[in-house]
Design a protein around this motif. Structure first.
Motif, PDB file in Angstrom:
ATOM      1  N   ASP A   1      33.636  76.707  19.833  1.00  0.00           N
ATOM      2  CA  ASP A   1      34.174  78.004  20.235  1.00  0.00           C
ATOM      3  C   ASP A   1      34.443  78.840  18.991  1.00  0.00           C
ATOM      4  O   ASP A   1      35.341  78.512  18.207  1.00  0.00           O
ATOM      5  CB  ASP A   1      35.465  77.806  21.039  1.00  0.00           C
ATOM      6  CG  ASP A   1      36.029  79.117  21.566  1.00  0.00           C
ATOM      7  OD1 ASP A   1      35.277  80.113  21.617  1.00  0.00           O
ATOM      8  OD2 ASP A   1      37.226  79.137  21.931  1.00  0.00           O
TER       9      ASP A   1
ATOM     10  N   PRO B   1      30.386  79.696  20.410  1.00  0.00           N
ATOM     11  CA  PRO B   1      29.200  78.833  20.405  1.00  0.00           C
ATOM     12  C   PRO B   1      28.347  79.015  19.157  1.00  0.00           C
ATOM     13  O   PRO B   1      28.268  80.104  18.591  1.00  0.00           O
ATOM     14  CB  PRO B   1      28.423  79.287  21.659  1.00  0.00           C
ATOM     15  CG  PRO B   1      29.420  80.010  22.500  1.00  0.00           C
ATOM     16  CD  PRO B   1      30.393  80.638  21.541  1.00  0.00           C
TER      17      PRO B   1
ATOM     18  N   GLN C   1      24.944  73.995  26.414  1.00  0.00           N
ATOM     19  CA  GLN C   1      26.172  74.708  26.027  1.00  0.00           C
ATOM     20  C   GLN C   1      27.006  75.072  27.245  1.00  0.00           C
ATOM     21  O   GLN C   1      28.234  75.078  27.179  1.00  0.00           O
ATOM     22  CB  GLN C   1      25.815  75.951  25.213  1.00  0.00           C
ATOM     23  CG  GLN C   1      25.311  75.622  23.810  1.00  0.00           C
ATOM     24  CD  GLN C   1      24.950  76.844  23.017  1.00  0.00           C
ATOM     25  OE1 GLN C   1      24.349  77.778  23.539  1.00  0.00           O
ATOM     26  NE2 GLN C   1      25.315  76.854  21.735  1.00  0.00           N
TER      27      GLN C   1
END
Length: 217
Positions: free
Chosen positions: A191, A193, A214
């Motif tokens: 976080d 990505p 993802q």
């Protein structure tokens, strides 16, 4: 001659001083330096209570209850580190209880600050670790009740219940805060990505496969 003996003692003293000086093992992922102590935080370990106030509860914790293995990987890790046992502070050791559903796994992960020694109490586990580059050799073994296995510090390792019944293992780790990096979660669940085009090239995958991964993490 006396001058040479004196120089030798001085050199030995300096060598001894250098040998005994070392940095403590880090107990967190990083520690950004700061010049203003008023805005700093104490991180490497925890503050200590007055030893005269110590009690048995500071050195004990119960892990008799099984962990909840009703999850996608079919396992549960119950930590026993300095957050659970305050008396572990500065002692450089911790433990975990690992419960496995049938065919459950403790997915590939690393402990950045600890070597791990695992003992199987129930069931049959396939375990292993991978050596560092360039060889990336898989060291793997099937463990049964009473068997012990060691995972060296920092190396990717895993445990997999290959039996049709539940499995249980306990592990000791050589840090009060060993840390854990689950590879798939870190790579595909960061976080924010990581750029999927970059990951697609790194893992030699189609970019749509990376994007799908993802979403799962």
């Amino acid at each position: 001659m006396k001058g040479l003996i004196l120089q030798a003692f001085v050199l030995l003293g300096l060598a001894s001083s250098f040998a005994s000086a070392f940095d403590p093992s880090p107990l967190q992922d990083f520690c950004v330096a700061i010049d203003d102590p008023l805005n700093g935080v104490f991180v490497n370990g925890k503050f200590c209570k007055d030893p005269k106030l110590a009690k048995a509860e500071d050195f004990s914790y119960s892990v008799k209850m099984p962990g909840d293995t009703n999850n996608p990987v079919g396992s549960s890790v119950t930590p026993v580190n300095v957050d659970q046992i305050p008396g572990l502070n500065t002692l450089g050791i911790s433990a975990v209880r690992i419960d496995f559903a049938p065919y459950g796994q403790n997915a590939p992960h690393t402990h950045p600050r600890a070597t791990e020694i695992l003992v199987v109490l129930e069931g049959t586990l396939l375990v292993g670790f991978v050596t560092s580059n360039p060889n990336n050799t898989l060291i793997s073994k099937v463990l049964n009740k009473g068997d012990v296995f060691v995972f060296p510090i920092g190396l990717i390792h895993f445990q997999f219940n290959i039996g049709k019944t539940n499995a249980l293992a306990f592990a000791g780790l050589s840090s009060q805060n060993p840390g854990v990096i689950t590879i798939a979660n870190a790579v595909f669940g960061s976080d924010p990505p990581i750029n999927p085009d970059f990951l697609a090239k790194a893992f030699m995958l189609d970019v749509n496969v990376v994007k799908d991964l993802q979403k799962k993490f």
